[in-house]
Design a protein around this motif. Structure first.
Motif, short mmCIF file in Angstrom:
data_model
loop_
_atom_site.label_atom_id
_atom_site.label_comp_id
_atom_site.label_asym_id
_atom_site.label_seq_id
_atom_site.Cartn_x
_atom_site.Cartn_y
_atom_site.Cartn_z
N LEU A 97 0.83 -1.20 0.00
CA LEU A 97 0.00 0.00 0.00
C LEU A 97 0.87 1.25 0.00
O LEU A 97 0.61 2.22 -0.73
N CYS A 98 1.93 1.24 0.81
CA CYS A 98 2.88 2.36 0.82
C CYS A 98 3.53 2.55 -0.54
O CYS A 98 3.67 3.68 -1.03
N LEU A 99 3.96 1.45 -1.14
CA LEU A 99 4.60 1.53 -2.45
C LEU A 99 3.64 2.08 -3.51
O LEU A 99 4.03 2.91 -4.34
N SER A 100 2.39 1.65 -3.46
CA SER A 100 1.39 2.15 -4.40
C SER A 100 1.19 3.65 -4.23
O SER A 100 1.17 4.40 -5.23
N ASP A 101 1.07 4.11 -2.99
CA ASP A 101 0.88 5.55 -2.75
C ASP A 101 2.11 6.34 -3.15
O ASP A 101 2.00 7.45 -3.69
N LEU A 102 3.30 5.81 -2.91
CA LEU A 102 4.53 6.52 -3.27
C LEU A 102 4.67 6.64 -4.79
O LEU A 102 5.06 7.69 -5.29
N VAL A 103 4.35 5.57 -5.51
CA VAL A 103 4.41 5.63 -6.97
C VAL A 103 3.42 6.67 -7.50
O VAL A 103 3.74 7.46 -8.39
N PHE A 104 2.22 6.69 -6.92
CA PHE A 104 1.22 7.69 -7.31
C PHE A 104 1.75 9.10 -7.10
O PHE A 104 1.63 9.97 -7.97
N ILE A 105 2.35 9.35 -5.94
CA ILE A 105 2.84 10.69 -5.60
C ILE A 105 4.02 11.09 -6.50
O ILE A 105 4.11 12.24 -6.94
N LEU A 106 4.91 10.16 -6.78
CA LEU A 106 6.09 10.47 -7.59
C LEU A 106 5.72 10.86 -9.02
O LEU A 106 6.45 11.62 -9.67
N PHE A 107 4.59 10.36 -9.53
CA PHE A 107 4.15 10.72 -10.87
C PHE A 107 3.16 11.88 -10.87
O PHE A 107 2.73 12.32 -11.94
N LEU A 108 2.81 12.37 -9.69
CA LEU A 108 1.84 13.47 -9.62
C LEU A 108 2.35 14.77 -10.24
O LEU A 108 1.54 15.55 -10.77
N PRO A 109 3.65 15.08 -10.20
CA PRO A 109 4.12 16.31 -10.89
C PRO A 109 3.76 16.36 -12.37
O PRO A 109 3.60 17.44 -12.93
N LEU A 110 3.64 15.20 -13.04
CA LEU A 110 3.22 15.21 -14.44
C LEU A 110 1.81 15.78 -14.58
O LEU A 110 1.51 16.50 -15.54
N LYS A 111 0.94 15.43 -13.62
CA LYS A 111 -0.42 15.97 -13.63
C LYS A 111 -0.39 17.48 -13.42
O LYS A 111 -1.15 18.22 -14.07
N MET A 112 0.51 17.95 -12.56
CA MET A 112 0.62 19.38 -12.31
C MET A 112 1.16 20.11 -13.53
O MET A 112 0.74 21.23 -13.83
N LEU A 113 2.11 19.49 -14.24
CA LEU A 113 2.62 20.11 -15.47
C LEU A 113 1.54 20.22 -16.53
O LEU A 113 1.45 21.21 -17.26
#
Length: 315
Positions: free
Chosen positions: A48-64
């Motif tokens: 669950l931690c790994l899933s949330d971390l992967v989601f967060i690490l790719f979130l800057p693409l959504k912000m861009l």
């Protein structure tokens, strides 16, 4: 850039600032505990931690994509990002369900559960969850590439993806979204509700210490609330979109609570449990010991340096 885009950027930025350190700390705590004694729930929580971390690490693409500066997105980035962004939302929901099932079996069938409470089984279940969610994402890509290239779903223009669908695209997309919601949200939601409500009933009638009983009930209720309020609106938009055969405008609004789950998991689900409280305390004590050890080594090295310099100074 409109007010909604600004709000979304602020929310996504807060998710990164809050979710990255909290998930990293929770992952380290669970890793330390797993080295000492690996349990099925620890395996699910690590995933669950790994899933949330992967989601967060790719979130800057959504912000861009949503930012004021137009960024021409490479063609391969959009499908990859969507697979990770939406896939990790559903893997988080499934791993929350797996934790709930484990707690239900441990509370209601403690003796029988010990026979099957083996880490290897939990590893296989975790692998199955990743494969189930990943296969749904790959299925969408396979169906998409089999269609006419002019009706692509993943690149509406050079700066945004997976948005502004035509009626013909929605004929294909609406049933896919409905199937995702039914299999990866509503079914896990029903299982999670049954498990935690059953756990609460068992805990209330048990002879457990009152303080531990309140803490366990609080964790169960908080987990259910996070599950419903974070994942519910986004998946309800899929059902409504299927009925109306259109891409609803409030779907992007409903996506924000799902993103918030990435930092609410450690803040509510992890840090309310006594196991993590003990783990955080152990990590803090370990860091203090390492810091004291480093200071002692530096002091000793400095003292030896001074002792070597004093004789030459006297001569």
């Amino acid at each position: 850039m409109g007010a909604w885009e600004v709000i979304s950027l602020v929310v996504y930025g807060a998710i990164i600032l809050l979710g990255l350190p909290s998930n990293a700390l929770a992952l380290y705590v669970f890793y330390c505990r797993a080295k000492a004694h690996l349990t099925p729930n620890l395996i699910y929580m690590i995933n669950l931690c790994l899933s949330d971390l992967v989601f967060i690490l790719f979130l800057p693409l959504k912000m861009l994509e949503m930012g004021p500066v137009e960024w021409p997105m490479p063609s391969f980035v959009c499908p990859l990002y969507n697979l990770i962004h939406f896939g990790t939302i559903y893997t988080s929901a499934c791993f929350l369900t797996a934790v709930g099932v484990g707690r239900y079996l441990g509370a209601v069938y403690p003796i029988h559960y010990q026979v099957y409470k083996k880490p290897c089984y939990s590893c296989l279940i975790s692998l199955g969850i990743w494969c189930l969610v990943g296969s749904h994402g790959l299925l969408i890509f396979a169906l998409e590439t089999a269609r006419d290239a002019n009706s692509t779903l993943f690149a509406g223009n050079d700066t945004s993806c997976y948005s502004e669908f035509s009626p013909d695209q929605m004929v294909f997309l609406a049933p896919v979204r409905l199937e995702l919601s039914l299999v990866l949200f509503f079914l896990p939601l029903a299982i999670t509700c049954f498990c935690y409500i059953s756990c609460i009933r068992v805990l209330v009638g048990s002879h457990l210490h009152e303080r531990k009983k309140r803490r366990a009930v609080r964790v169960a209720v908080a987990t259910l609330m996070v599950f419903i309020f974070c994942f519910g609106p986004y998946n309800i938009s899929h059902v409504a979109g299927f009925i109306l055969r259109m891409d609803l405008w409030w779907r992007t609004v409903a996506l924000l609570p799902s993103a918030c789950n990435a930092f609410l998991d450690p803040l509510i689900f992890y840090f309310l449990s006594s196991a993590v409280d003990d783990g955080v305390t152990q990590v803090w004590l370990s860091l203090r010991q390492k810091y004291s050890s480093i200071r002692l080594k530096i002091a000793l090295a400095h003292g030896k340096g001074k002792s070597h310099q004093e004789p030459s100074g006297v001569a």
